[in-house]
Design a protein around this motif. Structure first.
Motif, short mmCIF file in Angstrom:
data_model
loop_
_atom_site.label_atom_id
_atom_site.label_comp_id
_atom_site.label_asym_id
_atom_site.label_seq_id
_atom_site.Cartn_x
_atom_site.Cartn_y
_atom_site.Cartn_z
N ARG A 173 -2.09 -3.06 -7.99
CA ARG A 173 -1.53 -3.43 -6.70
C ARG A 173 -0.42 -4.46 -6.83
O ARG A 173 -0.53 -5.39 -7.64
CB ARG A 173 -2.65 -4.06 -5.85
N CYS A 182 -6.94 -3.54 2.45
CA CYS A 182 -6.81 -2.09 2.68
C CYS A 182 -7.39 -1.31 1.50
O CYS A 182 -8.33 -0.54 1.66
CB CYS A 182 -5.38 -1.65 2.96
N THR A 229 0.67 3.61 1.89
CA THR A 229 0.94 3.89 3.31
C THR A 229 2.27 3.25 3.75
O THR A 229 3.01 3.84 4.53
CB THR A 229 -0.22 3.37 4.18
N HIS A 249 0.05 -4.00 5.81
CA HIS A 249 -1.23 -4.11 6.51
C HIS A 249 -2.31 -4.65 5.57
O HIS A 249 -3.47 -4.30 5.68
CB HIS A 249 -1.64 -2.76 7.12
N CYS A 284 0.85 -1.18 0.00
CA CYS A 284 0.00 0.00 0.00
C CYS A 284 0.89 1.24 0.00
O CYS A 284 2.03 1.20 0.49
CB CYS A 284 -0.85 -0.03 1.27
ZN LIG Z 1 -3.25 0.74 3.13
#
Ligand SMILES: [Zn+2]
Ligand SMILES: [Zn+2]
Length: 336
Positions: free
Chosen positions: A331, A148, A40, A61, A38
């Motif tokens: 992704r 996520c 993040t 995550h 991700c």
């Molecule tokens: Zn994320």
């Protein structure tokens, strides 16, 4: 077990061997089958945000795997079950946010791959109450991005209030955006997708976007206003300009949902137009366990498609470079 560790903020991750952890009270040990990358995680590794993680830590995550051991207080029959390990590692369970269906706002929460070690490895420790069961029949490599990117965009569409015949503008068609397009369609909305790369816009069209705008070729706000303006705009691109463009494309009474977290933390929004046009601006952070269950239900029912690229965890630094350069279709999913 092998894990990919951030030893210093801003430095490449290091793959190292660690002793297999033992779950304590209320915890489960999960042997990971897939783990999504991700944005993040990249911001975490760089230390981009006002609240910084403390190295050394293991990011990740979007973990999916099988429970191989349980701590005290956790039913032994959970061993062997497939679960998702999301951003919300744990929350207090009794504050006003937790008891009102907003556990994602709990002040006492811990976050996977940020405040506690995450899923870039062969195993991860998780809170037995905050992992979410993955239904049979879902490929773990699909379930990972849903954990996520899926739940975050699903929730963003929910809070946008998008309904049938609304026009929803999705800014940024990557790991999150390709799913946002699909959730907006499931809500019954018409979709305009905005990106700076033609291949991403092509993907958005394949996934149900009726209109597309290439932000390098035309002004997205003007283009969306020419369609009548967006009832809702979902800001998923990590650039403040995209937030401003998303705002500019709203019709009167429209809602702008802030989701992406650019390293550059500021955007200028005019007060006068916001008041006169009755604009709503709302922040949306991931989603609850219930939201994630719904995301998995939709996927199990064949309503969503996850676009992903599989990589070995040993290529974590190359994968991060490719995501930053926009060279990844949607992704990246690591397999340990
Ligand atoms: Zn994320
Ligand atoms: Zn709480």
């Amino acid at each position: 077990m092998r894990v990919a560790v951030v030893r210093e903020l801003g430095e490449p991750l290091v793959v190292e061997e660690r002793t297999l952890p033992v779950p304590s009270h209320g915890q489960v040990l999960v042997r990971l089958e897939a783990s999504g990358l991700c944005h993040t995680d990249i911001h975490a590794a760089h230390g981009d945000w006002p609240v910084k993680p403390h190295p050394p830590f293991v990011p990740g995550h979007e973990g999916v795997g099988l429970i191989t051991a349980v701590g005290s207080g956790v039913a032994a029959d959970r061993i062997g079950r497939r679960v998702a390990v999301p951003w919300l590692h744990t929350a207090c369970g009794h504050c006003e946010h937790c008891v009102s269906g907003w556990e994602t706002l709990c002040l006492a929460q811990q976050n996977t791959g940020y405040s506690v070690d995450g899923c870039f490895g062969e195993y991860v420790l998780a809170d037995a109450d905050y992992v979410v069961a993955v239904p049979d029949g879902i490929d773990p490599r699909d379930a990972a991005p849903l954990t996520c990117a899926g739940v975050t965009t699903y929730k963003a569409i929910k809070v946008s209030g998008a309904r049938t015949s609304d026009l929803v503008a999705v800014f940024g068609i990557g790991g999150l955006g390709h799913l946002a397009v699909q959730y907006a369609r499931i809500a019954g909305a018409r979709v305009v997708a905005v990106d700076v790369q033609e291949d991403k816009l092509e993907l958005a069209r394949e996934l149900g976007a009726e209109f597309t705008v290439n932000a390098t070729a035309e002004d997205p706000a003007a283009a969306i206003q020419a369609l009548g303006g967006a009832d809702a705009a979902i800001a998923l691109a990590v650039a403040p300009k995209a937030f401003r463009d998303a705002y500019g494309g709203l019709r009167r009474g429209g809602t702008l949902v802030f989701v992406a977290l650019p390293a550059d933390n500021h955007v200028e929004i005019p007060i006068f137009e916001t008041v006169l046009n009755g604009i709503t601006i709302v922040g949306s952070i991931v989603g609850t366990r219930t939201d994630l269950r719904e995301v998995f239900e939709l996927h199990a029912a064949g309503r969503t498609t996850v676009i992903r690229e599989q990589r070995p965890l040993s290529e974590v630094n190359d994968a991060i470079a490719d995501v930053e350069a926009g060279r990844v279709p949607a992704r990246v999913v690591f397999t340990p």
